[in-house]
Design an enzyme around this catalytic site. Structure first.
Site, PDB file in Angstrom:
ATOM      1  N   HIS A 108      -8.078 -11.666 -13.179  1.00 46.23           N
ATOM      2  CA  HIS A 108      -8.775 -12.592 -12.288  1.00 46.23           C
ATOM      3  C   HIS A 108      -7.978 -13.903 -12.270  1.00 46.23           C
ATOM      4  O   HIS A 108      -7.609 -14.409 -13.341  1.00 46.23           O
ATOM      5  CB  HIS A 108     -10.199 -12.830 -12.808  1.00 46.23           C
ATOM      6  CG  HIS A 108     -11.003 -13.768 -11.986  1.00 46.23           C
ATOM      7  ND1 HIS A 108     -11.578 -13.414 -10.785  1.00 46.23           N
ATOM      8  CD2 HIS A 108     -11.320 -15.072 -12.173  1.00 46.23           C
ATOM      9  CE1 HIS A 108     -12.213 -14.457 -10.279  1.00 46.23           C
ATOM     10  NE2 HIS A 108     -12.073 -15.477 -11.101  1.00 46.23           N
ATOM     11  N   GLU A 173       0.477 -13.794 -13.824  1.00 44.61           N
ATOM     12  CA  GLU A 173      -0.308 -12.561 -13.876  1.00 44.61           C
ATOM     13  C   GLU A 173       0.585 -11.370 -14.208  1.00 44.61           C
ATOM     14  O   GLU A 173       0.227 -10.489 -14.996  1.00 44.61           O
ATOM     15  CB  GLU A 173      -1.012 -12.311 -12.538  1.00 44.61           C
ATOM     16  CG  GLU A 173      -2.037 -13.356 -12.168  1.00 44.61           C
ATOM     17  CD  GLU A 173      -2.684 -13.070 -10.828  1.00 44.61           C
ATOM     18  OE1 GLU A 173      -2.828 -11.900 -10.443  1.00 44.61           O
ATOM     19  OE2 GLU A 173      -3.069 -14.049 -10.164  1.00 44.61           O
TER      20      GLU A 173
HETATM   21  C1  GRF Z   1      -3.873 -12.076  -6.041  1.00 44.76           C
HETATM   22  O1  GRF Z   1      -4.584 -13.163  -5.473  1.00 44.76           O
HETATM   23  C2  GRF Z   1      -4.083 -12.086  -7.511  1.00 44.76           C
HETATM   24  O2  GRF Z   1      -4.283 -13.399  -7.991  1.00 44.76           O
HETATM   25  C3  GRF Z   1      -5.332 -11.283  -7.689  1.00 44.76           C
HETATM   26  O3  GRF Z   1      -5.323 -10.310  -6.654  1.00 44.76           O
HETATM   27  C4  GRF Z   1      -4.525 -10.811  -5.553  1.00 44.76           C
HETATM   28  C5  GRF Z   1      -3.534  -9.805  -5.054  1.00 44.76           C
HETATM   29  O4  GRF Z   1      -2.826  -9.320  -6.135  1.00 44.76           O
HETATM   30  N1  GRF Z   1      -5.331 -10.655  -8.982  1.00 44.76           N
HETATM   31  P1  GRF Z   1      -1.779  -8.081  -5.947  1.00 44.76           P
HETATM   32  O5  GRF Z   1      -0.480  -8.703  -5.450  1.00 44.76           O
HETATM   33  O6  GRF Z   1      -2.351  -7.140  -4.909  1.00 44.76           O
HETATM   34  O7  GRF Z   1      -1.630  -7.498  -7.314  1.00 44.76           O
END
Ligand code: GRF
Length: 194
Positions: A108, A173
């Site tokens: 998150h 992340e």
């Molecule tokens: C991003 O906003 C990330 O912060 C949240 O999900 C969104 C898309 O992530 N976890 P991803 O590129 O599809 O993994």
């Protein structure tokens, strides 16, 4: 350990997770599922040789349970030990979550318990917070509120917008999620702060 990854969009977190599960890593990706059939992450997963499936949530309208019954088909067939939500944008019912209690993770984009839900970066900026970041947590019935397994943080800079902040948090992340997954896959539920 067998890892299934649920996505809705680009799947950059799924890519980071999949790329980390190599060599002596105790886990391997066995399935990527998206609720959005056009998700770019599906073709990216297929290019990496990971079985990929789409289960469109739209035909089910507001019937979450019916969508989840469909979602369970490829998911259970893959016999995952761990399920990772990665940019997955559908709220899951407590009944679905309970089937994976203790072995479903989510990332998150906020320093939980602050800013559960959406628009997390805009809210942190609006609140005048000094820091922002991301959290990996166990998924429980309460949205974005399960036991925290890891966090990564960075300063909010003057002039930051939600977009510039998101652009700096996303790479965090991509470091945090694989690090937490590796620990969970090797049986360590200790909290990791990057
Ligand atoms: C991003 O906003 C990330 O912060 C949240 O999900 C969104 C898309 O992530 N976890 P991803 O590129 O599809 O993994």
């Amino acid at each position: 350990k067998r890892v299934a990854i649920l996505i809705s969009g680009g799947g950059s977190n799924m890519i980071a997770l999949a790329e980390s599960m190599v060599g002596d890593h105790p886990a391997r990706p066995v399935l990527v599922v998206s609720n959005e059939p056009t998700a770019a992450g599906l073709s990216r997963a297929a290019r990496m040789g990971i079985p990929a499936a789409a289960v469109d949530h739209r035909p089910f309208g507001k019937d979450r349970a019916a969508f989840e019954q469909e979602l369970l088909k490829p998911l259970l067939a893959a016999e995952p030990d761990i399920v990772c939500l990665a940019g997955f944008m559908r709220v899951l019912t407590p009944a679905f979550v309970s089937r994976f209690e203790g072995r479903m993770l989510n990332i998150h984009p906020s320093l939980l318990p602050k800013y559960t839900g959406l628009h997390t970066h805009a809210r942190a900026i609006a609140a005048g917070d000094a820091e922002a970041g991301c959290t990996v947590h166990e998924v429980t019935a309460a949205l974005d509120e399960g036991p925290i397994l890891g966090q990564a943080r960075l300063p909010i800079l003057p002039g930051d917008t939600a977009e510039t902040l998101a652009a700096r948090v996303l790479p965090l992340e991509h470091r945090l999620y694989p690090a937490v997954l590796r620990r969970v896959a090797s049986g360590d539920r200790g909290r990791l702060d990057l």
